[in-house]
Design a protein around this motif. Structure first.
Motif, PDB file in Angstrom:
ATOM      1  N   LYS A  48      81.639 -14.590  71.730  1.00 26.95           N
ATOM      2  CA  LYS A  48      81.305 -15.006  70.366  1.00 26.95           C
ATOM      3  C   LYS A  48      80.640 -13.845  69.634  1.00 26.95           C
ATOM      4  O   LYS A  48      79.516 -13.454  69.954  1.00 26.95           O
ATOM      5  CB  LYS A  48      80.373 -16.217  70.394  1.00 26.95           C
ATOM      6  CG  LYS A  48      80.085 -16.777  69.019  1.00 26.95           C
ATOM      7  CD  LYS A  48      79.231 -18.029  69.107  1.00 26.95           C
ATOM      8  CE  LYS A  48      79.038 -18.628  67.725  1.00 26.95           C
ATOM      9  NZ  LYS A  48      78.210 -19.838  67.784  1.00 26.95           N
ATOM     10  N   HIS A  56      83.347  -8.064  65.884  1.00 25.42           N
ATOM     11  CA  HIS A  56      84.505  -8.970  65.952  1.00 25.42           C
ATOM     12  C   HIS A  56      85.787  -8.213  65.615  1.00 25.42           C
ATOM     13  O   HIS A  56      86.794  -8.321  66.332  1.00 25.42           O
ATOM     14  CB  HIS A  56      84.265 -10.135  64.991  1.00 25.42           C
ATOM     15  CG  HIS A  56      85.241 -11.246  65.089  1.00 25.42           C
ATOM     16  ND1 HIS A  56      86.382 -11.301  64.328  1.00 25.42           N
ATOM     17  CD2 HIS A  56      85.235 -12.368  65.850  1.00 25.42           C
ATOM     18  CE1 HIS A  56      87.037 -12.414  64.610  1.00 25.42           C
ATOM     19  NE2 HIS A  56      86.359 -13.077  65.532  1.00 25.42           N
ATOM     20  N   ASP A  69      91.049 -19.369  72.310  1.00 29.53           N
ATOM     21  CA  ASP A  69      91.528 -20.750  72.225  1.00 29.53           C
ATOM     22  C   ASP A  69      91.320 -21.399  73.597  1.00 29.53           C
ATOM     23  O   ASP A  69      92.239 -21.465  74.409  1.00 29.53           O
ATOM     24  CB  ASP A  69      93.003 -20.761  71.836  1.00 29.53           C
ATOM     25  CG  ASP A  69      93.583 -22.144  71.667  1.00 29.53           C
ATOM     26  OD1 ASP A  69      92.837 -23.140  71.752  1.00 29.53           O
ATOM     27  OD2 ASP A  69      94.807 -22.249  71.451  1.00 29.53           O
ATOM     28  N   ARG A  75      94.330 -23.945  68.561  1.00 28.58           N
ATOM     29  CA  ARG A  75      93.182 -24.089  67.653  1.00 28.58           C
ATOM     30  C   ARG A  75      92.073 -23.124  68.083  1.00 28.58           C
ATOM     31  O   ARG A  75      91.052 -23.531  68.636  1.00 28.58           O
ATOM     32  CB  ARG A  75      92.679 -25.528  67.670  1.00 28.58           C
ATOM     33  CG  ARG A  75      93.678 -26.517  67.095  1.00 28.58           C
ATOM     34  CD  ARG A  75      93.097 -27.893  67.112  1.00 28.58           C
ATOM     35  NE  ARG A  75      92.751 -28.254  68.489  1.00 28.58           N
ATOM     36  CZ  ARG A  75      92.881 -29.451  69.014  1.00 28.58           C
ATOM     37  NH1 ARG A  75      93.306 -30.441  68.276  1.00 28.58           N
ATOM     38  NH2 ARG A  75      92.553 -29.683  70.255  1.00 28.58           N
ATOM     39  N   PRO A  76      92.285 -21.839  67.820  1.00 30.14           N
ATOM     40  CA  PRO A  76      91.287 -20.864  68.263  1.00 30.14           C
ATOM     41  C   PRO A  76      89.994 -20.954  67.472  1.00 30.14           C
ATOM     42  O   PRO A  76      89.964 -21.449  66.345  1.00 30.14           O
ATOM     43  CB  PRO A  76      91.980 -19.527  68.014  1.00 30.14           C
ATOM     44  CG  PRO A  76      92.935 -19.801  66.909  1.00 30.14           C
ATOM     45  CD  PRO A  76      93.396 -21.225  67.109  1.00 30.14           C
ATOM     46  N   PHE A  77      88.944 -20.469  68.098  1.00 31.26           N
ATOM     47  CA  PHE A  77      87.629 -20.407  67.459  1.00 31.26           C
ATOM     48  C   PHE A  77      87.555 -19.104  66.662  1.00 31.26           C
ATOM     49  O   PHE A  77      87.733 -18.020  67.219  1.00 31.26           O
ATOM     50  CB  PHE A  77      86.517 -20.404  68.508  1.00 31.26           C
ATOM     51  CG  PHE A  77      86.373 -21.681  69.291  1.00 31.26           C
ATOM     52  CD1 PHE A  77      87.113 -22.801  69.006  1.00 31.26           C
ATOM     53  CD2 PHE A  77      85.469 -21.745  70.328  1.00 31.26           C
ATOM     54  CE1 PHE A  77      86.960 -23.977  69.723  1.00 31.26           C
ATOM     55  CE2 PHE A  77      85.298 -22.908  71.058  1.00 31.26           C
ATOM     56  CZ  PHE A  77      86.045 -24.025  70.753  1.00 31.26           C
ATOM     57  N   LYS A  78      87.286 -19.198  65.376  1.00 31.52           N
ATOM     58  CA  LYS A  78      87.314 -18.013  64.513  1.00 31.52           C
ATOM     59  C   LYS A  78      86.223 -17.004  64.843  1.00 31.52           C
ATOM     60  O   LYS A  78      86.380 -15.810  64.594  1.00 31.52           O
ATOM     61  CB  LYS A  78      87.234 -18.411  63.048  1.00 31.52           C
ATOM     62  CG  LYS A  78      85.912 -19.054  62.668  1.00 31.52           C
ATOM     63  CD  LYS A  78      85.855 -19.428  61.210  1.00 31.52           C
ATOM     64  CE  LYS A  78      84.506 -20.064  60.921  1.00 31.52           C
ATOM     65  NZ  LYS A  78      84.353 -20.412  59.528  1.00 31.52           N
ATOM     66  N   ASP A  79      85.108 -17.443  65.415  1.00 24.42           N
ATOM     67  CA  ASP A  79      84.003 -16.543  65.746  1.00 24.42           C
ATOM     68  C   ASP A  79      84.161 -15.862  67.104  1.00 24.42           C
ATOM     69  O   ASP A  79      83.381 -14.986  67.442  1.00 24.42           O
ATOM     70  CB  ASP A  79      82.676 -17.299  65.742  1.00 24.42           C
ATOM     71  CG  ASP A  79      82.236 -17.711  64.349  1.00 24.42           C
ATOM     72  OD1 ASP A  79      82.576 -17.005  63.384  1.00 24.42           O
ATOM     73  OD2 ASP A  79      81.545 -18.736  64.234  1.00 24.42           O
ATOM     74  N   TRP A  80      85.146 -16.290  67.875  1.00 19.57           N
ATOM     75  CA  TRP A  80      85.304 -15.829  69.248  1.00 19.57           C
ATOM     76  C   TRP A  80      86.558 -14.964  69.398  1.00 19.57           C
ATOM     77  O   TRP A  80      87.580 -15.226  68.780  1.00 19.57           O
ATOM     78  CB  TRP A  80      85.447 -17.021  70.186  1.00 19.57           C
ATOM     79  CG  TRP A  80      84.204 -17.819  70.392  1.00 19.57           C
ATOM     80  CD1 TRP A  80      83.567 -18.603  69.469  1.00 19.57           C
ATOM     81  CD2 TRP A  80      83.447 -17.930  71.586  1.00 19.57           C
ATOM     82  NE1 TRP A  80      82.471 -19.199  70.026  1.00 19.57           N
ATOM     83  CE2 TRP A  80      82.373 -18.809  71.327  1.00 19.57           C
ATOM     84  CE3 TRP A  80      83.579 -17.400  72.853  1.00 19.57           C
ATOM     85  CZ2 TRP A  80      81.436 -19.142  72.300  1.00 19.57           C
ATOM     86  CZ3 TRP A  80      82.656 -17.731  73.825  1.00 19.57           C
ATOM     87  CH2 TRP A  80      81.593 -18.588  73.543  1.00 19.57           C
TER      88      TRP A  80
END
Length: 103
Positions: A48, A56, A69, A75-80
């Motif tokens: 993260k 990032h 994801d 549905r990936p995590f945008k912060d990760w």
């Protein structure tokens, strides 16, 4: 080294910075203040870093890097960011960046 061994080394290296080992998404995680900042799932290291941060963007520019994801359902995590074991030499630096981002 295996992905698990690299992960164990990261946990050991960060122990003095207030992190602990834990679980997230049914996988091994590195926790800081009760929240996951890194995760090892299917030999993939999720970290993260905060969407839009320099760390990032730098992580996403690495070969084979993608948004994390953990469920594998698109549905990936945008912060990760997730990196495969083939990029494990970058995992320790990214884990340190995750600790900094969390503070």
């Amino acid at each position: 080294m295996t992905a698990d061994e690299v992960f164990d080394d990261i946990v050991d290296d960060l122990a003095g910075r207030g992190v602990s080992a834990g679980k997230m998404f049914g996988a091994r995680a590195i926790m800081l203040d009760g929240k996951a900042i890194c995760c090892l799932k299917r030999a993939e290291f999720g970290v993260k870093l905060g969407a839009g941060s320099a760390a990032h963007e730098k992580a996403l520019a690495l070969p084979e890097a993608v948004l994390f994801d953990p469920a594998g359902k698109g549905r990936p995590f945008k912060d990760w960011v997730a990196l495969p074991a083939s990029q494990s030499e970058h995992w320790p630096t990214l884990a340190q960046a995750a600790v900094q981002a969390a503070h």
